[in-house]
Design a protein around this motif. Structure first.
Motif, mmCIF file in Angstrom:
data_model
loop_
_atom_site.group_PDB
_atom_site.id
_atom_site.type_symbol
_atom_site.label_atom_id
_atom_site.label_comp_id
_atom_site.label_asym_id
_atom_site.label_seq_id
_atom_site.Cartn_x
_atom_site.Cartn_y
_atom_site.Cartn_z
ATOM 1 N N ALA A 50 18.591 -40.492 54.066
ATOM 2 C CA ALA A 50 17.279 -39.852 53.963
ATOM 3 C C ALA A 50 16.169 -40.759 54.507
ATOM 4 C CB ALA A 50 16.986 -39.489 52.518
ATOM 5 N N ARG A 51 16.397 -42.067 54.493
ATOM 6 C CA ARG A 51 15.386 -42.995 55.028
ATOM 7 C C ARG A 51 15.416 -43.084 56.550
ATOM 8 N NH1 ARG A 51 17.096 -45.886 50.403
ATOM 9 N NH2 ARG A 51 18.554 -47.121 51.642
ATOM 10 N N ARG A 52 16.501 -42.617 57.185
ATOM 11 C CA ARG A 52 16.601 -42.673 58.643
ATOM 12 C C ARG A 52 15.671 -41.630 59.259
ATOM 13 N NH1 ARG A 52 22.442 -42.589 57.378
ATOM 14 N NH2 ARG A 52 23.038 -44.760 57.225
ATOM 15 N N PRO A 53 15.164 -41.914 60.450
ATOM 16 C CA PRO A 53 14.300 -40.930 61.138
ATOM 17 C C PRO A 53 15.086 -39.643 61.451
ATOM 18 C CG PRO A 53 14.302 -43.047 62.293
ATOM 19 C CD PRO A 53 15.313 -43.142 61.210
ATOM 20 N N LEU A 54 14.367 -38.548 61.494
ATOM 21 C CA LEU A 54 14.998 -37.250 61.715
ATOM 22 C C LEU A 54 15.764 -37.207 63.041
ATOM 23 C CD1 LEU A 54 15.466 -34.403 60.705
ATOM 24 C CD2 LEU A 54 13.343 -33.721 61.816
ATOM 25 N N ALA A 55 15.190 -37.787 64.097
ATOM 26 C CA ALA A 55 15.860 -37.768 65.406
ATOM 27 C C ALA A 55 17.226 -38.457 65.328
ATOM 28 C CB ALA A 55 14.986 -38.446 66.453
ATOM 29 N N LEU A 56 17.312 -39.534 64.589
ATOM 30 C CA LEU A 56 18.579 -40.249 64.434
ATOM 31 C C LEU A 56 19.569 -39.426 63.610
ATOM 32 C CD1 LEU A 56 20.034 -42.899 65.068
ATOM 33 C CD2 LEU A 56 19.181 -43.786 62.895
ATOM 34 N N ARG A 57 19.086 -38.739 62.572
ATOM 35 C CA ARG A 57 19.972 -37.890 61.774
ATOM 36 C C ARG A 57 20.528 -36.743 62.606
ATOM 37 N NH1 ARG A 57 16.780 -36.360 56.589
ATOM 38 N NH2 ARG A 57 14.961 -37.121 57.668
ATOM 39 N N TRP A 58 19.694 -36.138 63.462
ATOM 40 C CA TRP A 58 20.157 -35.057 64.338
ATOM 41 C C TRP A 58 21.186 -35.574 65.333
ATOM 42 C CZ3 TRP A 58 20.222 -30.048 64.182
ATOM 43 C CH2 TRP A 58 19.288 -29.375 63.411
ATOM 44 N N LYS A 59 20.965 -36.790 65.843
ATOM 45 C CA LYS A 59 21.869 -37.368 66.839
ATOM 46 C C LYS A 59 23.289 -37.462 66.282
ATOM 47 C CE LYS A 59 22.680 -41.514 69.579
ATOM 48 N NZ LYS A 59 22.203 -42.844 69.924
ATOM 49 N N TYR A 60 23.429 -37.857 65.032
ATOM 50 C CA TYR A 60 24.742 -38.059 64.443
ATOM 51 C C TYR A 60 25.230 -36.866 63.604
ATOM 52 C CZ TYR A 60 24.204 -42.785 66.067
ATOM 53 O OH TYR A 60 24.027 -43.878 66.868
ATOM 54 N N ALA A 61 24.463 -35.794 63.561
ATOM 55 C CA ALA A 61 24.836 -34.642 62.744
ATOM 56 C C ALA A 61 25.933 -33.798 63.387
ATOM 57 C CB ALA A 61 23.613 -33.775 62.475
ATOM 58 N N PHE A 62 26.026 -33.810 64.714
ATOM 59 C CA PHE A 62 26.979 -32.957 65.414
ATOM 60 C C PHE A 62 27.936 -33.810 66.227
ATOM 61 C CE2 PHE A 62 23.033 -30.634 64.885
ATOM 62 C CZ PHE A 62 23.488 -29.522 64.201
ATOM 63 N N ILE A 63 29.192 -33.423 66.211
ATOM 64 C CA ILE A 63 30.219 -34.137 66.962
ATOM 65 C C ILE A 63 30.646 -33.242 68.117
ATOM 66 C CG2 ILE A 63 32.544 -35.098 66.887
ATOM 67 C CD1 ILE A 63 32.042 -35.553 63.861
ATOM 68 N N LYS A 64 30.533 -33.744 69.328
ATOM 69 C CA LYS A 64 30.918 -32.977 70.508
ATOM 70 C C LYS A 64 32.428 -33.064 70.678
ATOM 71 C CE LYS A 64 30.490 -30.955 74.550
ATOM 72 N NZ LYS A 64 30.735 -29.558 74.571
ATOM 73 N N THR A 65 33.075 -31.922 70.707
ATOM 74 C CA THR A 65 34.515 -31.853 70.911
ATOM 75 C C THR A 65 34.773 -31.118 72.214
ATOM 76 O OG1 THR A 65 34.872 -31.756 68.534
ATOM 77 C CG2 THR A 65 36.688 -31.028 69.926
ATOM 78 N N TYR A 66 35.550 -31.735 73.094
ATOM 79 C CA TYR A 66 35.895 -31.099 74.362
ATOM 80 C C TYR A 66 36.790 -29.893 74.113
ATOM 81 C CZ TYR A 66 38.239 -30.248 78.780
ATOM 82 O OH TYR A 66 38.761 -29.647 79.891
#
Length: 109
Positions: free
Chosen positions: A19-35
């Motif tokens: 919760a202390r991390r910036p929102l942009a960083l949370r969004w970056k790691y929220a989704f995992i790209k799968t080929y």
């Protein structure tokens, strides 16, 4: 009052740290790209009709991706928690209809 166990304390500490991390960083790691084979090989595809798209999926995509058409009739829920195929649903409705018709024939006293 019960004290939270260690796993709950650890989970809450992780939540607070996230919760202390910036929102942009949370969004970056929220989704995992799968080929996804074939789907991700070109940037864009367009189809004239939905049937063209479905036919293309059946012919080109691996079954495990889940884009193929079902070979079975769709499931219809007659009541919460009960799934029946469309033909089973129709058969059940016919039975109920026959029962109510036979009940109408019984004279009421």
């Amino acid at each position: 009052m019960n004290k939270p166990d260690e796993s709950m304390k650890d989970a809450f500490a992780e939540f607070e740290a996230a919760a202390r991390r910036p929102l942009a960083l949370r969004w970056k790691y929220a989704f995992i790209k799968t080929y996804k084979p074939v789907m991700d090989d070109v940037k864009f595809r367009a189809f004239d009709t939905m049937q063209d798209y479905r036919d293309w999926c059946d012919a080109n995509l691996p079954e495990w991706l889940g884009y193929r058409q079902s070979k079975e009739p769709p499931m219809v829920s007659s009541s919460p928690g009960t799934n029946q195929s469309a033909s089973e649903q129709q058969s059940s409705e016919q039975q109920v209809s026959k029962q109510s018709a036979s009940n109408d024939e019984v004279p009421h006293v």
